[in-house]
Enzyme design. Structure first.
Site, PDB file in Angstrom:
ATOM      1  N   SER A   1       0.815  -1.204   0.000  1.00  0.00           N
ATOM      2  CA  SER A   1       0.000   0.000   0.000  1.00  0.00           C
ATOM      3  C   SER A   1       0.859   1.269   0.000  1.00  0.00           C
ATOM      4  CB  SER A   1      -0.943   0.001   1.197  1.00  0.00           C
ATOM      5  OG  SER A   1      -0.230  -0.350   2.336  1.00  0.00           O
TER       6      SER A   1
ATOM      7  N   SER B   1       4.524   0.879  -0.645  1.00  0.00           N
ATOM      8  CA  SER B   1       5.871   0.449  -1.015  1.00  0.00           C
ATOM      9  C   SER B   1       5.865  -0.295  -2.340  1.00  0.00           C
ATOM     10  CB  SER B   1       6.412  -0.486   0.064  1.00  0.00           C
ATOM     11  OG  SER B   1       5.489  -1.547   0.258  1.00  0.00           O
TER      12      SER B   1
ATOM     13  N   LYS C   1      12.703  -3.441  -0.705  1.00  0.00           N
ATOM     14  CA  LYS C   1      11.431  -2.767  -0.506  1.00  0.00           C
ATOM     15  C   LYS C   1      11.701  -1.274  -0.428  1.00  0.00           C
ATOM     16  CE  LYS C   1       7.569  -2.988   2.764  1.00  0.00           C
ATOM     17  NZ  LYS C   1       6.737  -3.972   3.446  1.00  0.00           N
TER      18      LYS C   1
ATOM     19  N   THR D   1      15.734 -10.738   2.060  1.00  0.00           N
ATOM     20  CA  THR D   1      15.863 -12.038   1.375  1.00  0.00           C
ATOM     21  C   THR D   1      14.897 -12.045   0.194  1.00  0.00           C
ATOM     22  OG1 THR D   1      15.869 -12.959   3.598  1.00  0.00           O
ATOM     23  CG2 THR D   1      15.711 -14.546   1.769  1.00  0.00           C
TER      24      THR D   1
ATOM     25  N   ALA E   1      12.496 -14.030  -1.950  1.00  0.00           N
ATOM     26  CA  ALA E   1      11.743 -15.291  -1.944  1.00  0.00           C
ATOM     27  C   ALA E   1      11.260 -15.531  -3.377  1.00  0.00           C
ATOM     28  CB  ALA E   1      10.574 -15.198  -0.974  1.00  0.00           C
TER      29      ALA E   1
ATOM     30  N   ASP F   1      -0.550 -10.938  11.765  1.00  0.00           N
ATOM     31  CA  ASP F   1      -1.169 -10.846  10.438  1.00  0.00           C
ATOM     32  C   ASP F   1      -0.718 -12.022   9.569  1.00  0.00           C
ATOM     33  OD1 ASP F   1      -2.730  -9.799   8.432  1.00  0.00           O
ATOM     34  OD2 ASP F   1      -1.223  -8.352   7.745  1.00  0.00           O
TER      35      ASP F   1
ATOM     36  N   ASP G   1       6.174  -9.566   6.162  1.00  0.00           N
ATOM     37  CA  ASP G   1       5.186  -8.562   6.553  1.00  0.00           C
ATOM     38  C   ASP G   1       5.012  -8.465   8.075  1.00  0.00           C
ATOM     39  OD1 ASP G   1       3.366  -6.600   6.504  1.00  0.00           O
ATOM     40  OD2 ASP G   1       1.831  -7.662   5.356  1.00  0.00           O
TER      41      ASP G   1
HETATM   42  P1  ATP Z   1       0.890  -3.932   2.627  1.00  0.00           P
HETATM   43  O1  ATP Z   1       2.106  -3.167   2.930  1.00  0.00           O
HETATM   44  O2  ATP Z   1      -0.131  -3.159   1.932  1.00  0.00           O
HETATM   45  O3  ATP Z   1       0.405  -4.768   3.772  1.00  0.00           O
HETATM   46  P2  ATP Z   1       2.428  -6.002   1.475  1.00  0.00           P
HETATM   47  O4  ATP Z   1       2.875  -6.386   2.814  1.00  0.00           O
HETATM   48  O5  ATP Z   1       2.038  -7.097   0.528  1.00  0.00           O
HETATM   49  O6  ATP Z   1       1.238  -4.986   1.502  1.00  0.00           O
HETATM   50  P3  ATP Z   1       5.060  -5.384   0.598  1.00  0.00           P
HETATM   51  O7  ATP Z   1       5.736  -5.974   1.780  1.00  0.00           O
HETATM   52  O8  ATP Z   1       5.538  -4.081   0.111  1.00  0.00           O
HETATM   53  O9  ATP Z   1       3.551  -5.115   0.800  1.00  0.00           O
HETATM   54  O10 ATP Z   1       5.118  -6.430  -0.577  1.00  0.00           O
HETATM   55  C1  ATP Z   1       4.486  -6.229  -1.814  1.00  0.00           C
HETATM   56  C2  ATP Z   1       4.601  -7.477  -2.664  1.00  0.00           C
HETATM   57  O11 ATP Z   1       5.965  -7.676  -3.042  1.00  0.00           O
HETATM   58  C3  ATP Z   1       4.207  -8.751  -1.946  1.00  0.00           C
HETATM   59  O12 ATP Z   1       2.845  -9.018  -2.089  1.00  0.00           O
HETATM   60  C4  ATP Z   1       5.066  -9.801  -2.656  1.00  0.00           C
HETATM   61  O13 ATP Z   1       4.405 -10.226  -3.836  1.00  0.00           O
HETATM   62  C5  ATP Z   1       6.305  -9.046  -3.060  1.00  0.00           C
HETATM   63  N1  ATP Z   1       7.394  -9.257  -2.089  1.00  0.00           N
HETATM   64  C6  ATP Z   1       7.527  -8.659  -0.900  1.00  0.00           C
HETATM   65  N2  ATP Z   1       8.634  -9.076  -0.263  1.00  0.00           N
HETATM   66  C7  ATP Z   1       9.205  -9.987  -1.071  1.00  0.00           C
HETATM   67  C8  ATP Z   1      10.382 -10.815  -0.970  1.00  0.00           C
HETATM   68  N3  ATP Z   1      11.167 -10.768   0.108  1.00  0.00           N
HETATM   69  N4  ATP Z   1      10.673 -11.644  -1.991  1.00  0.00           N
HETATM   70  C9  ATP Z   1       9.864 -11.699  -3.082  1.00  0.00           C
HETATM   71  N5  ATP Z   1       8.757 -10.958  -3.240  1.00  0.00           N
HETATM   72  C10 ATP Z   1       8.421 -10.106  -2.251  1.00  0.00           C
END
Ligand code: ATP
Length: 490
Positions: A27, A29, A46, A101, A103, A146, A164
């Protein structure tokens, strides 16, 4: 048992990385795949825009995520390496950067959406990795709050990587004893804010909704929801709105579909308990022995999970009473004549029984010239499903059961020119969706009744109650070959 995070490299900046594709958006990032120019190692970075964080009042959220990730990254447990690691952070005037990391294999929700439900040994394995992760997390005094399939990412080797931590809480004794009320109101406000953009409340525990105190037990509730979903294909509490879901959670209103195995049912029932202190594991100290010793996890060595190759996630062939009774069709004739033999060998069948599906006289789409097409369009005007097919010719139609995990719904499947594969809720006469076409669409008949349509993001699990799965596969393959093979060749 713990080791220190590798010393972060010299001070980093965005210039130390080559930024690749966007992995996802949150939301406030954007997460990029990035390569360290010095080591060639891949990371997920991020990037949070400061302006956006301030506008959305997310300062606390970002601070909490960083603090939690730092604690976790400083306390990596060899037998529970199931968390995203924070390698370093830096900032420039516009943005904050978290180097994490990477993923590589997406998230658990993607796999659940793709295959419906998991094979039993798969649900067991991933359930066990989550238990092992929660044990470590809770020993560090961190409650995730969460936990849900989209926050459970998967590494290249398909082990879980929990992410998250923006809603996480680091508990200490004083907080546990004295600030419960204050914390809980904060939780509820946060939940309210979060649910407005997260869009799902399916894994939230009743105590968070009730604004009573948050304990590690809320993650055990989420574990119960996730095990249920891996086994059944859908989460236990479902509804058309967050409010409807909240109501069901508060009343503990959920059901087990037919075919839900007994051990899984027992562990989920013991985790989905309204009173947090009564949940399985809530009274354990130091280790979740009561959860780990539950028969659902029999035969697993929790300490070794990270070393073994995870079971492959593939669609779970559901054994229902009707599918097993179909092994010998009720109107099958004795003997081994041509029909019986082709049935036994899985060859295309002569329609000796009446099928509820309708296949147009000209099955081969390649023969459909303009005159024939006009004729068929005219002829299908009386067909009550004509309204859904956007002036395309219906090549085949019939009732199928569209399955998601252990749940199934009867739909009218319409294979048309275009190509399209529409499915309609015939009770309410509502178009529910379409199976997306591409060159990669593939079919596979599992038996006379069950067939899969594979698309890149989802496997459609379909059952023809009249037992003509092979005909469906052939008709779909013909259409695919007509539209896509000629495109690929030409
Ligand atoms: P919000 O912040 O709105 O709760 P979110 O937690 O999904 O949403 P981000 O942590 O910014 O937001 O992640 C956005 C998307 O990026 C995730 O849904 C995932 O698909 C991808 N992502 C996040 N972290 C990683 C990671 N470490 N490796 C691979 N993909 C990632």
């Amino acid at each position: 048992m713990t080791e220190n995070l590798e010393a972060p490299p010299m001070k980093r900046s965005a210039n130390d990385f080559i930024f690749g594709k966007v992995l996802g958006e949150g939301s406030f990032s954007t997460v990029f795949l990035a390569k360290d120019v010095h080591t060639s190692k891949e990371f997920a970075i991020k990037v949070c825009q400061k302006r956006h964080i301030i506008r959305e009042k997310k300062q606390d959220y970002v601070k909490r995520e960083k603090e939690t990730l730092l604690v976790l990254s400083k306390n990596v447990k060899e037998s529970a390496p199931y968390f995203v690691r924070l390698y370093c952070t830096f900032q420039d005037p516009e943005s904050l950067y978290f180097v994490l990391t990477y993923a590589k294999k997406g998230d658990l929700l993607g796999y659940l959406n793709k295959v419906g439900s998991f094979e039993d040994h798969c649900s067991k394995f991933y359930g066990a990795e989550i238990v092992q992760a929660l044990e470590h997390l809770h020993c560090l005094g961190i409650v995730h709050r969460d936990l849900k399939p989209e926050n459970i990412l998967l590494s290249e080797s398909m082990h879980i990587v929990i992410t998250d931590f923006g809603s996480a809480k680091i508990l200490n004794c004083v907080e546990m004893d004295e600030k419960n009320k204050e914390n809980s109101e904060e939780d509820a406000g946060e939940l309210k804010r979060k649910s407005s953009f997260v869009g799902t409340a399916q894994y939230v525990s009743p105590e968070i909704l009730n604004r009573t105190r948050t304990t590690p037990s809320c993650d055990l509730w989420a574990l119960g929801c996730i095990i249920y979903q891996m086994v059944a294909g859908l989460p236990p509490f479902r509804g058309h709105s967050d409010y409807a879901i909240f109501q069901k959670i508060m009343k503990l209103e959920y059901e087990y579909p037919d075919g839900f195995p007994d051990d899984a049912r027992d562990i989920v029932t013991q985790l989905l308990v309204l009173e947090p202190s009564e949940r399985l594991g809530a009274k354990d100290i130091g280790s979740y022995t009561s959860v780990k010793s539950h028969p659902f996890f029999s035969g697993l060595d929790f300490e070794e999970l990270h070393k073994v190759k995870p079971p492959e996630i593939c669609p779970h062939l559901v054994r229902t009473e009707s599918s097993s009774s179909f092994e010998i069709p009720s109107d099958a004739q004795p003997g081994l004549g041509a029909n019986e033999l082709s049935r036994a060998l899985g060859l295309p069948l002569a329609p000796s029984r009446k099928s509820s599906t309708v296949t147009r006289s000209k099955l081969s789409i390649a023969d459909l010239d303009e005159t024939e097409r006009e004729k068929m369009l005219e002829g299908q005007k009386e067909n009550k499903f004509n309204q859904f097919v956007e002036n395309n010719v219906i090549l085949k139609q019939g009732f199928i059961d569209k399955r998601v995990g252990l749940f199934s719904r009867r739909r009218m499947l319409l294979l048309t020119t275009g190509p399209h594969l529409y499915y309609v809720d015939s009770g309410n006469m509502v178009l529910k969706g379409e199976i997306p076409w591409s060159l990669d669409l593939k079919t596979e008949a599992k038996n006379f009744k069950t067939f899969f349509v594979y698309t890149p993001n989802r496997t459609y699990y379909l059952e023809d109650p009249t037992g003509f799965a092979l005909e469906w596969c052939k008709a779909i393959d013909d259409v695919r070959n007509f539209y896509f093979r000629s495109n690929a060749e030409g």
